[in-house]
Enzyme design. Structure first.
Site, PDB file in Angstrom:
ATOM      1  N   ASP A 295     -26.999  46.141   2.962  1.00  0.00           N
ATOM      2  CA  ASP A 295     -27.529  46.158   4.329  1.00  0.00           C
ATOM      3  C   ASP A 295     -26.741  47.126   5.223  1.00  0.00           C
ATOM      4  O   ASP A 295     -26.929  47.157   6.429  1.00  0.00           O
ATOM      5  CB  ASP A 295     -27.522  44.739   4.905  1.00  0.00           C
ATOM      6  CG  ASP A 295     -28.596  44.529   5.949  1.00  0.00           C
ATOM      7  OD1 ASP A 295     -29.550  45.336   5.996  1.00  0.00           O
ATOM      8  OD2 ASP A 295     -28.472  43.561   6.726  1.00  0.00           O
TER       9      ASP A 295
ATOM     10  N   GLU B  13     -30.356  40.771  12.954  1.00  0.00           N
ATOM     11  CA  GLU B  13     -29.058  41.186  13.488  1.00  0.00           C
ATOM     12  C   GLU B  13     -28.889  42.695  13.586  1.00  0.00           C
ATOM     13  O   GLU B  13     -28.116  43.181  14.405  1.00  0.00           O
ATOM     14  CB  GLU B  13     -27.934  40.588  12.624  1.00  0.00           C
ATOM     15  CG  GLU B  13     -27.558  41.380  11.364  1.00  0.00           C
ATOM     16  CD  GLU B  13     -28.667  41.484  10.335  1.00  0.00           C
ATOM     17  OE1 GLU B  13     -29.593  40.674  10.377  1.00  0.00           O
ATOM     18  OE2 GLU B  13     -28.611  42.412   9.495  1.00  0.00           O
TER      19      GLU B  13
ATOM     20  N   LYS C 135     -26.896  51.484  10.848  1.00  0.00           N
ATOM     21  CA  LYS C 135     -26.652  50.046  10.719  1.00  0.00           C
ATOM     22  C   LYS C 135     -25.711  49.819   9.543  1.00  0.00           C
ATOM     23  O   LYS C 135     -26.021  50.174   8.413  1.00  0.00           O
ATOM     24  CB  LYS C 135     -27.974  49.294  10.487  1.00  0.00           C
ATOM     25  CG  LYS C 135     -27.798  47.818  10.069  1.00  0.00           C
ATOM     26  CD  LYS C 135     -29.138  47.103   9.848  1.00  0.00           C
ATOM     27  CE  LYS C 135     -28.933  45.697   9.260  1.00  0.00           C
ATOM     28  NZ  LYS C 135     -30.204  44.969   9.032  1.00  0.00           N
TER      29      LYS C 135
ATOM     30  N   ARG D 264     -30.820  45.031  14.644  1.00  0.00           N
ATOM     31  CA  ARG D 264     -31.238  45.583  15.946  1.00  0.00           C
ATOM     32  C   ARG D 264     -30.212  45.288  17.032  1.00  0.00           C
ATOM     33  O   ARG D 264     -30.077  46.049  17.990  1.00  0.00           O
ATOM     34  CB  ARG D 264     -32.642  45.066  16.301  1.00  0.00           C
ATOM     35  CG  ARG D 264     -32.736  43.586  16.494  1.00  0.00           C
ATOM     36  CD  ARG D 264     -34.167  43.061  16.412  1.00  0.00           C
ATOM     37  NE  ARG D 264     -34.673  42.998  15.044  1.00  0.00           N
ATOM     38  CZ  ARG D 264     -35.886  42.596  14.701  1.00  0.00           C
ATOM     39  NH1 ARG D 264     -36.765  42.246  15.630  1.00  0.00           N
ATOM     40  NH2 ARG D 264     -36.256  42.551  13.435  1.00  0.00           N
TER      41      ARG D 264
ATOM     42  N   ASP E 269     -30.831  36.243  11.958  1.00  0.00           N
ATOM     43  CA  ASP E 269     -31.064  37.162  10.842  1.00  0.00           C
ATOM     44  C   ASP E 269     -31.674  38.481  11.308  1.00  0.00           C
ATOM     45  O   ASP E 269     -31.738  39.442  10.537  1.00  0.00           O
ATOM     46  CB  ASP E 269     -31.956  36.480   9.800  1.00  0.00           C
ATOM     47  CG  ASP E 269     -31.949  37.177   8.451  1.00  0.00           C
ATOM     48  OD1 ASP E 269     -31.058  38.042   8.245  1.00  0.00           O
ATOM     49  OD2 ASP E 269     -32.806  36.856   7.615  1.00  0.00           O
TER      50      ASP E 269
ATOM     51  N   LYS F 151     -30.375  33.034   5.042  1.00  0.00           N
ATOM     52  CA  LYS F 151     -31.378  33.484   4.080  1.00  0.00           C
ATOM     53  C   LYS F 151     -31.389  32.565   2.865  1.00  0.00           C
ATOM     54  O   LYS F 151     -30.376  31.930   2.557  1.00  0.00           O
ATOM     55  CB  LYS F 151     -31.021  34.909   3.600  1.00  0.00           C
ATOM     56  CG  LYS F 151     -31.214  36.006   4.627  1.00  0.00           C
ATOM     57  CD  LYS F 151     -30.833  37.357   4.045  1.00  0.00           C
ATOM     58  CE  LYS F 151     -31.018  38.482   5.053  1.00  0.00           C
ATOM     59  NZ  LYS F 151     -32.423  38.701   5.449  1.00  0.00           N
TER      60      LYS F 151
HETATM   61  N1  BES Z   1     -31.352  43.251   6.433  1.00  0.00           N
HETATM   62  C1  BES Z   1     -32.562  42.576   6.705  1.00  0.00           C
HETATM   63  C2  BES Z   1     -33.801  43.377   6.314  1.00  0.00           C
HETATM   64  C3  BES Z   1     -33.988  43.659   4.857  1.00  0.00           C
HETATM   65  C4  BES Z   1     -34.681  42.787   4.054  1.00  0.00           C
HETATM   66  C5  BES Z   1     -33.500  44.824   4.300  1.00  0.00           C
HETATM   67  C6  BES Z   1     -34.878  43.063   2.716  1.00  0.00           C
HETATM   68  C7  BES Z   1     -33.687  45.104   2.967  1.00  0.00           C
HETATM   69  C8  BES Z   1     -34.379  44.224   2.172  1.00  0.00           C
HETATM   70  C9  BES Z   1     -32.657  42.260   8.183  1.00  0.00           C
HETATM   71  O1  BES Z   1     -31.453  42.028   8.833  1.00  0.00           O
HETATM   72  C10 BES Z   1     -33.443  41.009   8.311  1.00  0.00           C
HETATM   73  O2  BES Z   1     -32.977  40.003   7.879  1.00  0.00           O
HETATM   74  N2  BES Z   1     -34.620  41.105   8.903  1.00  0.00           N
HETATM   75  C11 BES Z   1     -35.475  39.992   9.042  1.00  0.00           C
HETATM   76  C12 BES Z   1     -36.066  40.045  10.433  1.00  0.00           C
HETATM   77  C13 BES Z   1     -36.775  38.787  10.841  1.00  0.00           C
HETATM   78  C14 BES Z   1     -35.774  37.668  11.003  1.00  0.00           C
HETATM   79  C15 BES Z   1     -37.480  39.068  12.144  1.00  0.00           C
HETATM   80  C16 BES Z   1     -36.550  40.083   7.984  1.00  0.00           C
HETATM   81  O3  BES Z   1     -36.953  41.196   7.633  1.00  0.00           O
HETATM   82  O4  BES Z   1     -36.958  39.049   7.476  1.00  0.00           O
HETATM   83 ZN    ZN Z   2     -29.806  42.914   8.002  1.00  0.00          ZN
HETATM   84 MN    MN Z   3     -30.825  40.005   8.680  1.00  0.00          MN
END
Ligand code: BES
Ligand code: ZN
Ligand code: MN
Length: 489
Positions: free
Chosen positions: A277, A338, A254, A340, A336, A266
């Protein structure tokens, strides 16, 4: 920092020697003890130094010596001083001396095998890493004075030869750390792809697909994520051919160069962290560079999906439905989630084109992974027990902590959509698992593992002596160790 090898002890230098638990003396420490007529251990005792693992004690040299200072590197039980323990002890020399004001030190490794000298060099290289390219002169002037560590060993050529493969791995790790540390105005899909291209000099084959090519392939899940960005999305395919026509192993990363969340934006607080990321992609690039650098006898494919997730008038909306390259339709409930979407197309493309022996993807995929495991473990999800076991072995052998998580079929209903084949979020319960289940929909019969490195790609505190604060390069060593232990001809 400069690390040199020498067969002779340089004069006008600080001299460091290894001292074990209970002041048991290594060969070099014994020689120093004899040369100083017992002064060395006497001074250590006075200072309260016991040889505990990772403790570093400096004592002044006597006037008749040509050394500027004497340094004891505490090793714990000398009999255990190998592998990961040796790495940890070696790394502590840097941390023990960085504030000492010494500019150079010679570590006498008499009695250590060439492989062990190489391990020490590797560990010191990783321990002394820092990302200082944006420092001005005032900050550069405040950096540790220690500039050179000379490792003293009888057979310099043998130590040099033993270091060659480790040097390649260190380069891969440092590259990954640098990529993760770069600010997002500098590292974006196109500039990132250019950096990867630069590694063709190692014998890697690098292809860069732009948006038009991805559109033609039907990669609408990936493209939707980058739709709100001014930066063109890229898919970079790296190939290392070191084993004739053998079936390749494959790594997928990713590479979200910045994740604002998109329209599902966010909160401002801490959003700057989302420059890392792309940590999964950095691990893949670093591992490919390590494999090519040490000319591994394997065929390996590395694929990274590089996108920037931005809000914009043209950005993807919550509620959009996209059709992935596999033909599966996805309802994008939250922009968010994204990573996946990027991996869905990258994984499908990988297995479709390369028919690999296995695929492993790495991604900073879910914040929920940090909630599950804390900051010290990455989560592993797999459809194949043998691959998961090998991965566990490999990660353990290089002190990169992983923990296997389940992929229970009964949670699939959480990612069911009312209007499409699946949706991109599964609600709060088991957030990392439903992300894994989502990815699994884009994997066929291929043995596959997904490593959620959200906890470990970046660290705000030093946990291992060889991994300073900042980008960790997590994953490079595990992938390299996996290939080395199980997949090289
Ligand atoms: N890049 C983030 C996950 C992340 C969060 C990585 C904190 C490192 C530190 C990912 O794209 C994301 O935003 N995931 C969301 C998923 C949710 C919307 C289902 C999350 O973890 O809140
Ligand atoms: Zn992300
Ligand atoms: Mn995200």
């Amino acid at each position: 920092m400069q690390i040199e090898l020498s067969a002779i002890l340089p004069a006008d230098n600080a001299l460091a020697v290894v001292v074990g638990e209970g002041l048991t003396l290594s060969t070099a420490a014994q020689a120093l003890e004899t040369a100083t007529g017992g002064y060395f251990t006497g001074a250590l005792k006075k200072a309260g130094f016991t040889g505990a693992k990772g403790k570093v004690q400096t004592v002044s040299a006597t006037p008749d010596q040509s050394y500027t200072a004497l340094v004891a590197l505490g090793a714990g039980p000398l009999g255990d001083l190998k592998g990961q323990t040796l790495e940890s002890v070696a790394g502590s020399l840097w941390h023990g001396l960085k504030a000492s004001g010494l500019t150079s030190v010679a570590l006498d490794l008499s009695g250590f095998a060439a492989q062990e000298v190489a391990t020490v060099r590797f560990a010191l290289t990783l321990a002394a890493y820092r990302f200082d390219k944006y420092f001005g002169q005032a900050k550069l002037d405040k950096l540790p004075a220690l500039k050179t560590i000379t490792l003293v060993t009888a057979d310099v050529a043998a130590a040099e030869a033993a270091y060659q493969p480790l040097k390649a791995v260190a380069e891969g790790i440092i590259l990954a750390r640098n990529l993760v540390s770069e600010p997002p105005n500098v590292l974006y899909p196109e500039s990132y792809a250019e950096i990867i291209k630069g590694y063709e000099t190692l014998g890697l084959k690098v292809e860069v697909l732009g948006e038009a090519e991805m559109k033609a392939l039907g990669m609408n899940a990936l493209l939707g994520v980058g739709q709100g960005s001014r930066k063109e999305s890229k898919l970079v395919v790296m190939q290392w051919n070191g084993a004739g026509d053998a079936q390749p192993v494959a790594f997928v990363g990713k590479g979200v160069t910045f994740d604002t969340g998109g329209i599902s934006i966010k909160p401002a607080e801490g959003m700057e962290d989302m420059k890392w990321d792309m940590g999964g992609s950095a691990a893949v690039v670093g591992a490919m560079v390590a494999l090519a650098g040490r000319k591994a006898k394997v065929n390996a494919v590395g694929i990274v999906g590089l996108v920037e997730n931005m809000p914009d008038g043209n950005a993807q909306r919550p509620g959009d439905v996209v059709k992935a390259m596999s033909g599966t339709t996805i309802e994008v409930i939250n922009t968010d989630a994204e990573g996946r979407l990027v991996l869905a197309d990258a994984l499908w493309y990988c297995q479709d084109r390369f028919k690999p022996q296995f695929m492993i993807d790495l991604a900073t995929l879910t914040g929920a992974m940090i909630i599950s495991l804390g900051m010290d473990y990455a989560g592993v999800f797999s459809n194949n027990d043998d691959l998961a076991d090998r991965l566990a072995d490999a990660s353990k052998s290089v002190s990169e902590n992983t923990w296997r998580m389940p992929l229970p079929a009964q949670y699939e209903k959480q990612i069911d959509s009312k209007i499409a084949d699946i949706r991109n979020i599964g609600g709060r319960p088991a957030g990392s698992i439903t992300a894994g289940l989502f990815l699994q929909r884009f994997v066929n019969e291929v043995p596959w593992a997904h490593i959620d490195i959200a906890p470990t790609a970046w660290t705000n505190e030093q946990r291992l002596t060889t991994v300073p604060e900042g980008g960790t390069g997590f994953g490079v060593r595990t992938l390299n160790a996996l290939v080395e232990a199980y997949y090289e001809a």
